[in-house]
Motif scaffolding. Structure first.
Motif, PDB file in Angstrom:
ATOM      1  N   CYS A   1       0.833  -1.202   0.000  1.00 35.43           N
ATOM      2  CA  CYS A   1       0.000   0.000   0.000  1.00 35.43           C
ATOM      3  C   CYS A   1       0.870   1.254   0.000  1.00 35.43           C
ATOM      4  CB  CYS A   1      -0.933  -0.028   1.203  1.00 35.43           C
ATOM      5  SG  CYS A   1      -2.151   1.301   1.233  1.00 35.43           S
TER       6      CYS A   1
ATOM      7  N   VAL B   1      -2.319  -6.296  -4.984  1.00 39.75           N
ATOM      8  CA  VAL B   1      -3.441  -5.368  -4.871  1.00 39.75           C
ATOM      9  C   VAL B   1      -4.596  -5.853  -5.751  1.00 39.75           C
ATOM     10  CG1 VAL B   1      -2.702  -3.741  -6.686  1.00 39.75           C
ATOM     11  CG2 VAL B   1      -4.079  -2.927  -4.764  1.00 39.75           C
TER      12      VAL B   1
ATOM     13  N   LYS C   1      -7.217  -0.627  -6.072  1.00 41.89           N
ATOM     14  CA  LYS C   1      -6.303   0.481  -5.766  1.00 41.89           C
ATOM     15  C   LYS C   1      -7.068   1.786  -5.965  1.00 41.89           C
ATOM     16  CE  LYS C   1      -2.452   0.700  -8.254  1.00 41.89           C
ATOM     17  NZ  LYS C   1      -1.048   0.712  -8.723  1.00 41.89           N
TER      18      LYS C   1
ATOM     19  N   GLN D   1      -7.714   0.637  -0.408  1.00 41.34           N
ATOM     20  CA  GLN D   1      -7.055  -0.386  -1.207  1.00 41.34           C
ATOM     21  C   GLN D   1      -7.418  -1.734  -0.593  1.00 41.34           C
ATOM     22  OE1 GLN D   1      -2.824   0.074  -1.827  1.00 41.34           O
ATOM     23  NE2 GLN D   1      -3.043   2.150  -2.633  1.00 41.34           N
TER      24      GLN D   1
ATOM     25  N   TRP E   1      -6.020  -5.710  -0.583  1.00 36.67           N
ATOM     26  CA  TRP E   1      -4.880  -6.565  -0.902  1.00 36.67           C
ATOM     27  C   TRP E   1      -5.181  -8.005  -0.533  1.00 36.67           C
ATOM     28  CZ3 TRP E   1       0.053  -5.117  -2.783  1.00 36.67           C
ATOM     29  CH2 TRP E   1       0.166  -3.746  -3.087  1.00 36.67           C
TER      30      TRP E   1
END
Length: 140
Positions: free
Chosen positions: A69, A104, A107, A112, A114
């Motif tokens: 991130c 990711v 985004k 975000q 993940w």
């Protein structure tokens, strides 16, 4: 990668004196939307039953995702915080090294998402699947 100035050395230095460094997490690759990290299994990472503590696995996955991130923050953002995480543990380890690859999935400007997979470096066996959501922070 949104921030090419974010290097392996810089990410590994972030962990010094903090939980990732204390546990022994090493970032081994960083790229556009992906980070890989390793953690040698040591006695202090084991639960009282002698197997890898789930918290050790989650910390590896959360660190890889968090550093990803940082390397992919949107323009104007200066940090993030994890707001949700989930892990499914499929196996364990007593020795060797565990490896995490975080990628990711979303985004965005404000969040975000993940996904990370933790595996045994020696056997390739998947030990855990992890997903986290991070809130992107901006200066006030």
């Amino acid at each position: 990668m949104s921030h090419p100035e974010i290097t392996l050395d810089l990410l590994n230095q972030r962990g010094v004196g903090r939980l990732p460094g204390h546990l022994g997490i090493v970032i081994t690759s960083v790229g556009d939307g992906q980070v890989t990290a390793e953690l040698p299994v040591q006695p202090h990472l084991l639960a009282p039953n002698g197997y890898l503590h789930a918290g050790s696995v989650v910390t590896l996955a959360d660190t890889a995702s968090g550093y990803g991130c940082i390397a992919n923050l949107p323009e104007g953002a200066n940090n993030f915080t994890t707001i949700e995480l989930k892990s499914n543990h499929l196996g364990t380890a007593r020795d060797g090294t565990i490896v995490c690859t975080a990628r990711v999935e979303h985004k965005g400007r404000n969040t975000q998402v993940w996904d990370a997979v933790v595996k045994s470096k020696e056997t390739g066996k998947t030990l855990a699947l992890f997903r986290c959501t991070q809130m992107i922070l901006y200066p006030k």
